[in-house]
Design a protein around this motif. Structure first.
Motif, PDB file in Angstrom:
ATOM      1  N   TRP A   1      -5.937  -7.302   4.882  1.00 13.32           N
ATOM      2  CA  TRP A   1      -5.269  -6.744   3.692  1.00 13.32           C
ATOM      3  C   TRP A   1      -3.862  -6.282   4.014  1.00 13.32           C
ATOM      4  O   TRP A   1      -3.568  -5.811   5.113  1.00 13.32           O
ATOM      5  CB  TRP A   1      -6.037  -5.532   3.175  1.00 13.32           C
ATOM      6  N   SER A   2      -3.056  -6.392   2.994  1.00 12.95           N
ATOM      7  CA  SER A   2      -1.761  -5.712   3.050  1.00 12.95           C
ATOM      8  C   SER A   2      -1.963  -4.279   2.574  1.00 12.95           C
ATOM      9  O   SER A   2      -3.010  -3.921   2.018  1.00 12.95           O
ATOM     10  CB  SER A   2      -0.749  -6.423   2.149  1.00 12.95           C
ATOM     11  N   GLY A   3      -0.952  -3.452   2.753  1.00 14.74           N
ATOM     12  CA  GLY A   3      -1.058  -2.062   2.296  1.00 14.74           C
ATOM     13  C   GLY A   3      -1.274  -1.963   0.800  1.00 14.74           C
ATOM     14  O   GLY A   3      -2.018  -1.106   0.314  1.00 14.74           O
ATOM     15  N   ASN A   4      -0.639  -2.855   0.049  1.00 15.21           N
ATOM     16  CA  ASN A   4      -0.792  -2.800  -1.418  1.00 15.21           C
ATOM     17  C   ASN A   4      -2.231  -3.094  -1.838  1.00 15.21           C
ATOM     18  O   ASN A   4      -2.756  -2.511  -2.777  1.00 15.21           O
ATOM     19  CB  ASN A   4       0.151  -3.794  -2.084  1.00 15.21           C
ATOM     20  N   GLU A   5      -2.865  -4.031  -1.156  1.00 10.29           N
ATOM     21  CA  GLU A   5      -4.268  -4.347  -1.482  1.00 10.29           C
ATOM     22  C   GLU A   5      -5.156  -3.144  -1.204  1.00 10.29           C
ATOM     23  O   GLU A   5      -6.095  -2.852  -1.953  1.00 10.29           O
ATOM     24  CB  GLU A   5      -4.721  -5.552  -0.655  1.00 10.29           C
ATOM     25  N   PHE A   6      -4.854  -2.438  -0.145  1.00  6.80           N
ATOM     26  CA  PHE A   6      -5.642  -1.244   0.174  1.00  6.80           C
ATOM     27  C   PHE A   6      -5.425  -0.160  -0.890  1.00  6.80           C
ATOM     28  O   PHE A   6      -6.371   0.464  -1.383  1.00  6.80           O
ATOM     29  CB  PHE A   6      -5.261  -0.723   1.556  1.00  6.80           C
ATOM     30  N   ILE A   7      -4.158   0.023  -1.245  1.00  5.37           N
ATOM     31  CA  ILE A   7      -3.841   1.065  -2.236  1.00  5.37           C
ATOM     32  C   ILE A   7      -4.504   0.767  -3.579  1.00  5.37           C
ATOM     33  O   ILE A   7      -4.902   1.672  -4.309  1.00  5.37           O
ATOM     34  CB  ILE A   7      -2.307   1.195  -2.391  1.00  5.37           C
ATOM     35  N   GLN A   8      -4.661  -0.516  -3.911  1.00  6.62           N
ATOM     36  CA  GLN A   8      -5.296  -0.880  -5.180  1.00  6.62           C
ATOM     37  C   GLN A   8      -6.759  -0.454  -5.233  1.00  6.62           C
ATOM     38  O   GLN A   8      -7.352  -0.374  -6.307  1.00  6.62           O
ATOM     39  CB  GLN A   8      -5.177  -2.387  -5.420  1.00  6.62           C
ATOM     40  N   LYS A   9      -7.339  -0.224  -4.054  1.00  5.60           N
ATOM     41  CA  LYS A   9      -8.737   0.220  -4.010  1.00  5.60           C
ATOM     42  C   LYS A   9      -8.873   1.741  -4.239  1.00  5.60           C
ATOM     43  O   LYS A   9      -9.964   2.251  -4.379  1.00  5.60           O
ATOM     44  CB  LYS A   9      -9.353  -0.133  -2.652  1.00  5.60           C
TER      45      LYS A   9
END
Length: 635
Positions: free
Chosen positions: A60-68
């Motif tokens: 994951w990129s950081g943005n994908e993590f933040i979306q969680k």
């Protein structure tokens, strides 16, 4: 690395790496390193918490993590990470936030993060634990507390905790009932709020309960509000522990209106009992008066006016009439007798009686405020005139130096709670108000004014039957009579009568002298006095007379004598009552006229018989002239 500097007791870097792997992968805390907007390392505990595999997380990129991160927590978490990464000293690295798992579940995560240097670059080391169950428990508790707080704050009942005779906790309902502020209540002994006559009882129960005695948890007493008003409260109390010591939890409800309704109902029941006694006495006395009146009428019929006995006999008749008026008042109180009920505009009766009274009492000013759109009521006009005149006299006697009587009529609607104590139905009523500016009365007198023979006047100034009679007459009209009074502030009587849809009828008066006739009459009465004197009176005015002392004799006489023109029928008799005898006579001879005769009607029985086609009614005691006129009206 020297052994003495080796804090982990490992032999070499390979051992250190193994130890690191064990600590990292087998820790119950979720551990991760966040760098360059990606997760560089994560342990299995972190994977278990998030429900995402480590391999997937690394991709994951950081943005994908933040979306969680839960939308409501996303912005604050990003700001927190930035501040930690920037090394702001005042930033607390601990934060709670929600994570959205791949299967749609929401988990609460408590995370502690701090800045580190990893591979010569800044990074964040995060340690986390799943606190979902704790959060859910806390939220459930908070929700429960909110509900209980809402219930307690919105309750109209007073809810309070008492300890050391002080109120330690109270809700707004407590303030609303007694009228004191919260600060005033907690600064005083709660016993100061109790009515002086109930204070000792409440205090004793409170102390015994604290000592562990088993007492009834619910009881009633009076409280005195800040405004000085006395209220009845029902208390439900139980022993509890408050801040480590015994106390009582109390729920108090204002039951003043309920108490007033109970008192009214008790008063109505008491008056009913007295009324039955008064009615029985009046009925029997009327039969005796009938014998005296009848004998006097017979003797008078044989005398000339110049005879010295004539005046004495006329005086006897006057005395009988006065005694009959007294029994009439008793019957009014006993609710026995309401025979000429017609739809009436009560304004007509008010105006007539006010005019009659005003002509004789010039020192009294009478003001009228009568509604022009007043609905009709069904009343016995003579009895209603008697009620109003009694109330005018009562007002006049309360104003020895003169004063004002204010009369008012209006349409009103009485609700369920207004009529329940009087056992009536809610609906449209007409109100008649009679208010004076007199001396007024205290509660002790006010409770007794409708009792028969109760009077505050001196000897010879009253019988104590006027207001008792008014009470009974109004009750017999399915109405209500209430009194409001304060010492020195005057008195107001309010009368409520149910309205009718029938049209108002004009009252017709019938006059006449002694009228002789002919034909046959059957006289039915269970009293020997009435039979004897009645037979002689009827024969004297020209009629042939049959007699019967009970209902069965009456029916047999009608069956065996076709020449009977009229039956004079007593209403109240043992065995077959007047109503049943009337119905049987009408089956035998439908055209035969029946005249009812009674000292009173029981529960409207005379009225019911009249409504079934009976020809008329005559009140005992009656004289020869009134009987002859009544018979003339019928036959």
């Amino acid at each position: 690395m020297k052994r003495e500097d080796n804090r982990f007791g490992v032999k070499d870097s390979k051992d250190m790496e193994e130890l690191f792997d064990i600590i990292f992968d087998h820790n119950y805390l979720g551990i991760f390193i966040f760098q360059d907007n990606t997760i560089q390392y994560a342990n299995s505990a972190w994977s278990n918490i998030t429900g995402i595999s480590i391999e997937e997380m690394y991709a994951w990129s950081g943005n994908e993590f933040i979306q969680k991160v839960h939308p409501l927590d996303r912005e604050s978490l990003v700001d927190k990470i930035r501040n930690i990464q920037a090394g702001h000293e005042k930033v607390n690295g601990q934060t709670d936030w929600r994570f959205l798992t791949t299967d749609g579940e929401t988990k609460w995560i408590s995370m502690y993060a701090k800045p580190i240097v990893f591979r010569n670059k800044s990074a964040i080391l995060g340690t986390s634990v799943d606190i979902t169950s704790q959060k859910q428990s806390m939220m459930t508790l908070e929700e429960s507390e909110r509900k209980y707080r809402f219930l307690i704050e919105k309750a109209t009942d007073a809810i309070f905790i008492a300890q050391d005779e002080k109120v330690k906790f109270l809700n707004p309902g407590s303030i609303q009932i007694v009228g004191y502020t919260k600060e005033e209540i907690v600064s005083m002994s709660f016993l100061d709020l109790i009515h002086p006559k109930d204070r000792a009882m409440v205090g004793e129960r409170y102390r015994k309960r604290l000592q562990g005695e088993q007492l009834a948890s619910t009881y009633s007493f009076r409280v005195v509000t800040k405004a000085g008003e006395t209220l009845w409260c029902q208390l439900n109390t139980s022993l509890i522990e408050w801040q480590g010591r015994p106390a009582t939890l109390n729920i108090a409800r204002d039951i003043t209106r309920q108490k007033q309704m109970e008192e009214r109902l008790q008063e109505v029941q008491k008056m009913e009992s007295i009324g039955r006694l008064a009615g029985g006495i009046a009925h029997d006395f009327n039969n005796l008066l009938m014998g005296i009146q009848g004998r006097a009428s017979l003797i008078l019929a044989d005398l000339e006016k110049k005879d010295e006995k004539f005046e004495h006999l006329q005086c006897i008749e006057e005395y009988v009439k006065s005694a009959s008026n007294l029994t009439g008042q008793l019957l009014g109180f006993a609710r026995k007798g309401k025979y000429e009920v017609v739809p009436t505009n009560i304004n007509q009766v008010v105006e007539k009686t006010a005019h009659m009274f005003g002509r004789t009492k010039k020192e009294i000013v009478i003001n009228s405020n009568l509604a022009l759109d007043l609905l009709p009521v069904e009343i016995d006009r003579n009895q209603m005139e008697q009620v109003l005149l009694n109330l005018y006299v009562n007002a006049w006697q309360a104003m020895p130096e003169g004063g004002v009587i204010n009369l008012e009529t209006k349409n009103t609607f009485l609700k369920e709670e207004d009529v329940t104590p009087h056992q009536l139905k809610p609906g449209k009523y007409v109100m008649i108000s009679i208010a004076d500016t007199g001396i007024g009365m205290d509660d002790s007198i006010k409770r007794k004014i409708f009792d028969p023979f109760f009077t505050t006047k001196g000897k010879g100034r009253g019988t104590g039957l006027g207001l008792a009679s008014a009470y009974g007459i109004i009750k017999n009209h399915n109405g209500i009579i209430d009194v409001r009074s304060r010492k020195g502030k005057g008195t107001t009587f309010d009368i409520y009568l149910p309205t009718t849809t029938e049209q108002v009828k004009k009252k017709e008066s019938i006059k006449g002298e002694l009228v002789k006739g002919s034909g046959s009459i059957l006289l039915v009465d269970d009293e020997e006095i009435i039979i004897d004197v009645g037979k002689m009176i009827l024969e004297r005015i020209g009629y042939d007379v049959y007699t019967a002392s009970n209902g069965r004799e009456a029916i047999e006489t009608v069956l065996s004598n076709n020449d009977i023109d009229l039956v004079i029928l007593d209403v109240i008799m043992p065995g077959l009552g007047g109503g049943e005898v009337f119905d049987r006579i009408k089956k035998i001879r439908p055209g035969l006229k029946v005249l009812l005769s009674s000292g009173y009607s029981v529960d409207g029985e005379a009225t019911e018989i009249l409504n079934r086609g009976c020809a008329g009614f005559i009140q005992k005691p009656f004289d020869m002239k009134s009987l002859s006129v009544k018979i003339k009206e019928i036959i």
